[in-house]
Design a protein around this motif. Structure first.
Motif, short mmCIF file in Angstrom:
data_model
loop_
_atom_site.label_atom_id
_atom_site.label_comp_id
_atom_site.label_asym_id
_atom_site.label_seq_id
_atom_site.Cartn_x
_atom_site.Cartn_y
_atom_site.Cartn_z
N TYR A 28 0.82 -1.20 0.00
CA TYR A 28 0.00 0.00 0.00
C TYR A 28 0.86 1.26 0.00
CZ TYR A 28 -4.59 -2.18 0.48
OH TYR A 28 -5.75 -2.87 0.24
N VAL A 29 1.96 1.23 0.74
CA VAL A 29 2.87 2.38 0.76
C VAL A 29 3.55 2.54 -0.60
CG1 VAL A 29 4.90 3.38 1.84
CG2 VAL A 29 3.22 2.18 3.24
N ALA A 30 3.87 1.42 -1.24
CA ALA A 30 4.56 1.46 -2.53
C ALA A 30 3.62 1.82 -3.68
CB ALA A 30 5.20 0.10 -2.81
N GLU A 31 2.32 1.67 -3.46
CA GLU A 31 1.34 1.81 -4.55
C GLU A 31 1.49 3.11 -5.31
OE1 GLU A 31 -3.49 1.24 -5.12
OE2 GLU A 31 -2.67 1.72 -3.14
N ASP A 32 1.68 4.22 -4.61
CA ASP A 32 1.79 5.52 -5.27
C ASP A 32 3.22 5.88 -5.63
OD1 ASP A 32 -0.96 5.95 -5.14
OD2 ASP A 32 -0.82 6.84 -3.13
N ARG A 33 4.14 4.95 -5.44
CA ARG A 33 5.55 5.22 -5.73
C ARG A 33 6.08 4.42 -6.92
NH1 ARG A 33 4.87 6.04 -0.20
NH2 ARG A 33 6.15 7.70 0.73
N VAL A 34 5.30 3.45 -7.39
CA VAL A 34 5.76 2.66 -8.53
C VAL A 34 5.27 3.30 -9.82
CG1 VAL A 34 5.89 0.51 -7.23
CG2 VAL A 34 3.76 1.11 -8.44
N ALA A 35 6.00 3.02 -10.92
CA ALA A 35 5.65 3.57 -12.22
C ALA A 35 6.50 2.87 -13.28
CB ALA A 35 5.91 5.09 -12.26
N GLY A 36 6.07 2.99 -14.54
CA GLY A 36 6.86 2.48 -15.65
C GLY A 36 7.00 0.98 -15.64
N ASP A 37 8.23 0.51 -15.80
CA ASP A 37 8.53 -0.93 -15.81
C ASP A 37 8.96 -1.35 -14.41
OD1 ASP A 37 8.12 -1.20 -18.65
OD2 ASP A 37 10.02 -0.14 -18.91
N LEU A 38 8.23 -2.31 -13.85
CA LEU A 38 8.42 -2.73 -12.45
C LEU A 38 8.93 -4.16 -12.38
CD1 LEU A 38 7.94 -2.43 -9.32
CD2 LEU A 38 5.62 -3.27 -9.75
N LEU A 39 9.92 -4.37 -11.52
CA LEU A 39 10.41 -5.71 -11.18
C LEU A 39 10.15 -5.96 -9.71
CD1 LEU A 39 12.07 -8.33 -11.83
CD2 LEU A 39 14.10 -7.03 -11.11
N GLU A 40 9.49 -7.07 -9.40
CA GLU A 40 9.37 -7.50 -8.01
C GLU A 40 10.24 -8.73 -7.80
OE1 GLU A 40 6.34 -8.62 -4.37
OE2 GLU A 40 5.48 -8.36 -6.38
N VAL A 41 11.10 -8.67 -6.81
CA VAL A 41 11.99 -9.78 -6.48
C VAL A 41 11.48 -10.46 -5.21
CG1 VAL A 41 14.36 -10.51 -6.05
CG2 VAL A 41 13.91 -8.47 -7.46
N GLY A 42 10.99 -11.70 -5.37
CA GLY A 42 10.42 -12.43 -4.25
C GLY A 42 8.95 -12.10 -4.07
N CYS A 43 8.15 -12.45 -5.07
CA CYS A 43 6.73 -12.06 -5.04
C CYS A 43 5.89 -12.94 -4.12
CB CYS A 43 6.15 -12.08 -6.45
SG CYS A 43 6.15 -13.72 -7.24
N GLY A 44 6.41 -14.12 -3.72
CA GLY A 44 5.66 -14.99 -2.83
C GLY A 44 4.32 -15.39 -3.42
N GLU A 45 3.27 -15.26 -2.63
CA GLU A 45 1.93 -15.63 -3.09
C GLU A 45 1.25 -14.54 -3.92
OE1 GLU A 45 -0.27 -17.04 0.43
OE2 GLU A 45 0.04 -19.03 -0.44
N GLY A 46 2.01 -13.51 -4.30
CA GLY A 46 1.43 -12.45 -5.11
C GLY A 46 0.59 -11.48 -4.32
N ARG A 47 1.00 -11.24 -3.06
CA ARG A 47 0.22 -10.41 -2.14
C ARG A 47 -0.06 -9.02 -2.72
NH1 ARG A 47 3.02 -11.57 1.87
NH2 ARG A 47 1.56 -12.78 3.14
N GLY A 48 0.88 -8.46 -3.47
CA GLY A 48 0.71 -7.08 -3.92
C GLY A 48 0.40 -6.89 -5.38
N VAL A 49 0.20 -7.97 -6.12
CA VAL A 49 0.03 -7.85 -7.57
C VAL A 49 -1.17 -7.00 -7.94
CG1 VAL A 49 -0.45 -9.13 -9.69
CG2 VAL A 49 1.25 -10.00 -8.09
#
Length: 258
Positions: A28-49
């Motif tokens: 939720y904190v990252a939601e307004d900070r991401v943009a463009g091309d995003l890489l997630e390292v260690g997505c687990g169960e996809g909690r934030g997708v």
């Protein structure tokens, strides 16, 4: 097949709710900070997708657990999921991503410096990474799944040697969260008081993982049974971003590449 362990905290298990909500807050904190091309390292169960994917142009997610990657690939066709053991970030070019997120991962990585160097390598100039990891000053017992945990100063020193700017913050909890944390602390102490030889810190980690999982699951279930209303009432809104990482449950750092 779902993977329900205390280390891969799940939203499907009621007793895991306070920890799940704590981990969810980072997204939720990252939601307004991401943009463009995003890489997630260690997505687990996809909690934030579902939170992050609408905010970016492309979304690539890595995880080492093949079953998770296969299940997430079927669920989300707008995200590129890849099985990978990191570091290195094999097959990813230099300067490829505007943003990198990696939550509750670095503590599992043996070569943490190379891990951060790889994040720096794949970031585009002007991009930044957001990482979270437990604050060791709030840890209740040794976690044998972790290679190490950090003080705020230790993580900042490591990141400062690689990135051009480091913003050191944290994820903290309100009174309700800290009430649960204190109940958890007392319950854990009742268990660890029997460890008179301090074996949790003396034995090799692999010997501790099975008993840790059993006792941790028992403890979470006990906390839910003893105060179900507290456990189930906690949401991500009960956690907040703080500029004082020393007081936080999790460190939350933004790492910039010039």
């Amino acid at each position: 097949m779902a993977i329900y362990t205390t280390e891969i905290t799940s939203d499907k298990l009621p007793a895991d709710n306070p920890i799940h909500q704590r981990l969810l807050k980072a997204y939720y904190v990252a939601e307004d900070r991401v943009a463009g091309d995003l890489l997630e390292v260690g997505c687990g169960e996809g909690r934030g997708v579902e939170l992050l994917s609408p905010k970016v142009r492309t979304y690539t997610a890595l995880d080492k657990i093949t079953t998770l990657i296969e299940r997430l690939s079927k669920k989300y066709d707008n995200v590129s999921f890849r099985q990978a053991v990191v570091p290195p970030f094999t097959g990813i070019e230099d300067n490829a991503y505007d943003r990198v997120v990696s939550f509750q991962v670095i503590e599992h990585i043996k070569d943490d410096r190379r891990f951060l160097e790889e994040i720096y390598r794949v970031l585009k100039p002007g991009g930044f990474a957001i990482i979270s990891t437990p604050n060791i000053r709030q840890t209740l017992t040794r976690n044998p799944w972790h290679e190490r945990e950090y003080t705020p100063e230790q993580l900042k020193a490591l990141a400062n040697g690689i990135f051009d700017k480091v913003e050191a913050m944290g994820i903290a909890g309100n009174n309700k969260v800290m009430q649960y944390h204190e109940l958890n602390r007392r319950s854990v102490r009742k268990i660890t008081r029997w460890d008179v030889f301090n074996l949790q810190y003396r034995l090799p980690a692999p010997f501790l993982r099975v008993p840790y999982e059993i006792l941790n699951r028992m403890n979470r279930n006990k906390l839910k049974s003893s105060d179900d209303s507290l456990v189930m009432s906690i949401t991500h809104k009960d956690y907040y971003l703080t500029e004082k990482p020393d007081k936080a449950l999790d460190l939350f750092y933004i790492l910039h590449k010039s």
